[in-house]
Design a protein around this motif. Sequence first.
Motif, PDB file in Angstrom:
ATOM      1  N   PRO A 186       0.848  -1.229  -0.053  1.00 54.35           N
ATOM      2  CA  PRO A 186       0.051   0.058  -0.065  1.00 54.35           C
ATOM      3  C   PRO A 186       0.868   1.142  -0.024  1.00 54.35           C
ATOM      4  O   PRO A 186       0.330   2.445  -0.598  1.00 54.35           O
ATOM      5  N   GLU A 187       2.026   1.179   0.702  1.00 51.13           N
ATOM      6  CA  GLU A 187       2.816   2.417   0.748  1.00 51.13           C
ATOM      7  C   GLU A 187       3.329   2.932  -0.553  1.00 51.13           C
ATOM      8  O   GLU A 187       3.632   4.168  -0.863  1.00 51.13           O
ATOM      9  N   ILE A 188       3.342   2.150  -1.761  1.00 55.41           N
ATOM     10  CA  ILE A 188       3.607   2.785  -3.076  1.00 55.41           C
ATOM     11  C   ILE A 188       2.402   2.542  -4.267  1.00 55.41           C
ATOM     12  O   ILE A 188       3.012   2.361  -5.173  1.00 55.41           O
ATOM     13  N   VAL A 189       1.358   2.512  -3.564  1.00 59.24           N
ATOM     14  CA  VAL A 189       0.244   2.550  -4.783  1.00 59.24           C
ATOM     15  C   VAL A 189       0.105   3.659  -5.481  1.00 59.24           C
ATOM     16  O   VAL A 189       0.083   3.778  -6.483  1.00 59.24           O
ATOM     17  N   ASP A 190       0.493   4.944  -4.724  1.00 59.50           N
ATOM     18  CA  ASP A 190       0.334   6.221  -5.532  1.00 59.50           C
ATOM     19  C   ASP A 190       1.660   6.737  -5.121  1.00 59.50           C
ATOM     20  O   ASP A 190       2.126   7.411  -4.126  1.00 59.50           O
ATOM     21  N   LEU A 191       2.435   6.856  -6.158  1.00 64.27           N
ATOM     22  CA  LEU A 191       4.003   7.223  -6.059  1.00 64.27           C
ATOM     23  C   LEU A 191       4.030   8.577  -5.839  1.00 64.27           C
ATOM     24  O   LEU A 191       5.237   9.075  -5.629  1.00 64.27           O
ATOM     25  N   ASP A 192       2.983   9.280  -5.999  1.00 57.24           N
ATOM     26  CA  ASP A 192       2.948  10.767  -5.761  1.00 57.24           C
ATOM     27  C   ASP A 192       3.137  11.106  -4.432  1.00 57.24           C
ATOM     28  O   ASP A 192       3.375  12.247  -3.838  1.00 57.24           O
ATOM     29  N   ASN A 193       2.521  10.306  -3.653  1.00 60.27           N
ATOM     30  CA  ASN A 193       2.622  10.312  -2.089  1.00 60.27           C
ATOM     31  C   ASN A 193       3.822   9.545  -1.547  1.00 60.27           C
ATOM     32  O   ASN A 193       3.870   8.383  -1.300  1.00 60.27           O
ATOM     33  N   ASP A 194       4.762  10.318  -0.942  1.00 60.27           N
ATOM     34  CA  ASP A 194       6.094   9.921  -0.451  1.00 60.27           C
ATOM     35  C   ASP A 194       5.896   9.979   1.106  1.00 60.27           C
ATOM     36  O   ASP A 194       5.423  10.579   1.676  1.00 60.27           O
ATOM     37  N   ASP A 195       5.899   8.487   1.587  1.00 57.35           N
ATOM     38  CA  ASP A 195       5.596   8.505   2.889  1.00 57.35           C
ATOM     39  C   ASP A 195       6.815   8.705   3.823  1.00 57.35           C
ATOM     40  O   ASP A 195       6.901   8.721   5.175  1.00 57.35           O
ATOM     41  N   GLY A 196       8.259   9.134   2.918  1.00 57.45           N
ATOM     42  CA  GLY A 196       9.244   9.585   3.903  1.00 57.45           C
ATOM     43  C   GLY A 196       9.994   8.517   4.546  1.00 57.45           C
ATOM     44  O   GLY A 196      11.025   8.849   4.745  1.00 57.45           O
ATOM     45  N   ALA A 197       9.669   7.352   4.043  1.00 54.74           N
ATOM     46  CA  ALA A 197      10.499   6.011   4.425  1.00 54.74           C
ATOM     47  C   ALA A 197      12.067   6.200   3.922  1.00 54.74           C
ATOM     48  O   ALA A 197      12.210   6.768   2.809  1.00 54.74           O
ATOM     49  N   PRO A 198      13.051   5.704   4.853  1.00 53.52           N
ATOM     50  CA  PRO A 198      14.576   5.696   4.029  1.00 53.52           C
ATOM     51  C   PRO A 198      14.743   5.044   2.785  1.00 53.52           C
ATOM     52  O   PRO A 198      14.025   4.014   2.673  1.00 53.52           O
ATOM     53  N   ILE A 199      15.671   5.649   1.868  1.00 52.19           N
ATOM     54  CA  ILE A 199      15.948   4.982   0.820  1.00 52.19           C
ATOM     55  C   ILE A 199      16.465   3.494   0.996  1.00 52.19           C
ATOM     56  O   ILE A 199      17.405   3.454   2.230  1.00 52.19           O
ATOM     57  N   PRO A 200      16.012   2.485   0.610  1.00 51.13           N
ATOM     58  CA  PRO A 200      16.676   1.171   0.904  1.00 51.13           C
ATOM     59  C   PRO A 200      18.040   0.802   0.807  1.00 51.13           C
ATOM     60  O   PRO A 200      18.557   1.530  -0.147  1.00 51.13           O
ATOM     61  N   GLU A 201      18.648   0.251   1.726  1.00 52.87           N
ATOM     62  CA  GLU A 201      20.165   0.173   1.638  1.00 52.87           C
ATOM     63  C   GLU A 201      20.437  -0.540   0.054  1.00 52.87           C
ATOM     64  O   GLU A 201      21.524   0.039  -0.399  1.00 52.87           O
ATOM     65  N   ARG A 202      19.777  -1.070  -0.563  1.00 57.98           N
ATOM     66  CA  ARG A 202      20.297  -1.825  -1.722  1.00 57.98           C
ATOM     67  C   ARG A 202      20.334  -0.725  -3.052  1.00 57.98           C
ATOM     68  O   ARG A 202      20.805  -0.967  -4.025  1.00 57.98           O
ATOM     69  N   PHE A 203      19.643   0.318  -2.782  1.00 57.73           N
ATOM     70  CA  PHE A 203      19.540   1.579  -3.742  1.00 57.73           C
ATOM     71  C   PHE A 203      20.334   2.699  -3.424  1.00 57.73           C
ATOM     72  O   PHE A 203      20.249   3.636  -4.023  1.00 57.73           O
ATOM     73  N   GLN A 204      21.269   2.664  -2.356  1.00 59.05           N
ATOM     74  CA  GLN A 204      22.018   3.740  -1.760  1.00 59.05           C
ATOM     75  C   GLN A 204      23.028   4.268  -2.760  1.00 59.05           C
ATOM     76  O   GLN A 204      23.126   5.519  -2.849  1.00 59.05           O
ATOM     77  N   GLU A 205      23.533   3.349  -3.295  1.00 59.86           N
ATOM     78  CA  GLU A 205      24.569   3.643  -4.217  1.00 59.86           C
ATOM     79  C   GLU A 205      23.986   4.376  -5.376  1.00 59.86           C
ATOM     80  O   GLU A 205      24.429   5.315  -5.891  1.00 59.86           O
ATOM     81  N   LEU A 206      22.864   3.890  -6.141  1.00 64.54           N
ATOM     82  CA  LEU A 206      22.295   4.619  -7.170  1.00 64.54           C
ATOM     83  C   LEU A 206      21.657   5.819  -6.917  1.00 64.54           C
ATOM     84  O   LEU A 206      21.882   6.712  -7.531  1.00 64.54           O
ATOM     85  N   ALA A 207      21.289   6.028  -5.723  1.00 62.80           N
ATOM     86  CA  ALA A 207      20.626   7.116  -5.115  1.00 62.80           C
ATOM     87  C   ALA A 207      21.825   8.325  -4.982  1.00 62.80           C
ATOM     88  O   ALA A 207      21.523   9.564  -5.571  1.00 62.80           O
ATOM     89  N   ALA A 208      23.014   7.841  -4.878  1.00 62.79           N
ATOM     90  CA  ALA A 208      24.115   8.827  -4.799  1.00 62.79           C
ATOM     91  C   ALA A 208      24.467   9.261  -6.270  1.00 62.79           C
ATOM     92  O   ALA A 208      25.002  10.346  -6.255  1.00 62.79           O
ATOM     93  N   GLN A 209      24.686   8.302  -7.053  1.00 61.23           N
ATOM     94  CA  GLN A 209      24.760   8.722  -8.487  1.00 61.23           C
ATOM     95  C   GLN A 209      23.620   9.750  -8.937  1.00 61.23           C
ATOM     96  O   GLN A 209      24.010  10.777  -9.585  1.00 61.23           O
ATOM     97  N   LEU A 210      22.336   9.561  -8.767  1.00 60.39           N
ATOM     98  CA  LEU A 210      21.431  10.410  -9.390  1.00 60.39           C
ATOM     99  C   LEU A 210      21.802  11.727  -8.536  1.00 60.39           C
ATOM    100  O   LEU A 210      21.065  12.847  -9.030  1.00 60.39           O
ATOM    101  N   ALA A 211      21.977  11.752  -7.356  1.00 65.10           N
ATOM    102  CA  ALA A 211      22.000  13.021  -6.693  1.00 65.10           C
ATOM    103  C   ALA A 211      23.037  14.133  -7.318  1.00 65.10           C
ATOM    104  O   ALA A 211      23.025  15.172  -6.923  1.00 65.10           O
ATOM    105  N   GLU A 212      23.891  13.628  -7.943  1.00 68.97           N
ATOM    106  CA  GLU A 212      25.033  14.598  -8.438  1.00 68.97           C
ATOM    107  C   GLU A 212      24.395  15.520  -9.667  1.00 68.97           C
ATOM    108  O   GLU A 212      24.855  16.462  -9.885  1.00 68.97           O
ATOM    109  N   LYS A 213      22.951  15.023  -9.977  1.00 69.31           N
ATOM    110  CA  LYS A 213      22.306  16.049 -11.213  1.00 69.31           C
ATOM    111  C   LYS A 213      20.939  16.423 -10.814  1.00 69.31           C
ATOM    112  O   LYS A 213      20.337  17.015 -11.617  1.00 69.31           O
TER     113      LYS A 213
END
Length: 448
Positions: free
Chosen positions: A279-306
């Motif tokens: 249910p927490e990702i049924v509507d992706l416009d509604n961000d529940d503020g949950a931390p980014i999962p560990e497995r996606f941290q590296e990708l998040a860091a790459q995306l954050a550059e731009k």
Amino acid sequence: MWFRHPRVSHSFRNPYFPTKTMSTPTYQTIDTSALAKRAESDRIAPSLYYDPELFEAELERIFYKTWIWVAHDSELPKPGDFVTTTIGRQPVIVVRDKTGAVNVLQNRCRHRGATVCEEHKGNAKGFTCPYHSWSYALDGTLRALPYGDGYEGVCEKGDLPLKKLRVGVYQGLIFASFNQTIEPLEDFLGGAKPWIDLFMKQGAGYPIKANGEHKFKFKGNWKIQLENTTDLYHFPVVHKSWMKSIDEETAAAITSFMTSDQAFCRSLGNGHSLAVLMPEIVDLDNDDGAPIPERFQELAAQLAEKRTPEEVRRIVRSLMGVGFNLNLFPNLALSMAFFRVLRPISAEETEIRHVALAMEGGPEEANRVRLRIHEHFQGPFGFGSPDDAEAWERVQRGSYAGPDVPILVNRGLNRETTAPNGEKTAHSTDETGMREAYKQWRAMMEQA
């Protein structure tokens, strides 16, 4: 007895290839009053999985009468772009013409019946029959035929276009129907439309595009797979191997529907159904503020550059798609992050296509992760599809044991609620979706 015993051989002949000695196909005279007993509200006869005469009737009364999904808009970006596919047994071409309109044409020359296109996809200025070189425009118009003097006073080119199907498009999903008087596509989709809208939000601000597919066949009836999309009851049993291959955080998040009071299964009318598991990702416009999962941290860091933190979170949260499976009767499932397309081949064989999705114009590193996630479950060497196919084939084989013993679809009847609009809702593991599909199946099959 209302259950039909399986037969090793039978005398039924294909109604699409008649002979002089062939009598009226038996499917045309199926006892419609008996169909209600073969597909009751909470159980079905095993013969629905293997009766060849019933299968022929399904092609005629369902697949050749209702809206069938044939392609996604992203597969036809330019005029002349086409894909070929099959509705039931009938080959068709889905093509964008010079005006930008999408046409769905029967892939059959009007002269001697040869297919005019054998490529799965491509770009063309028109289609030419390889047998006698009759050529057709992108809208199906017959443009030329060689040595036309042999047809003077016999026929007119304008009378012999490639046959067109009726076409409907919703949120980039292209449907077609042989039935020219069918209800508008939006009416047919009905209660499924808001969920299609939510599904398409997984582009994270970018349009969704088809990103390749995996195709396979299994030895089983198409309805077995139709049942599967909103069957969450099987997930922790059948997909143990997949859950062992991923991190505990992901496994726990995906299987939380077993105990969540926010997860549910729902009928949406016209055979469509829904199963919400995250249910927490049924509507992706509604961000529940949950931390980014560990497995996606590296990708998040790459995306954050731009990108801004908000953009990064939106993209990362959409990597696994939306938190639900949506079944569109009879042949398309929008399953979290991919399209699952079924095609009935025979009573006992079905073709499945798993279409991966990506963000059109989105960051390649994120699309790459999406594709790896898709491959890990749905791909030919993934953990999910082989286990599903094994279960489906075992259902098919088991259906021959005890032809008088019904297949049950009654889970959750004791806790199903009905909304004023007629939609029924029950626990996420209940079989409300299956009952909706068979309700539509029965309604269409009982039509003469």
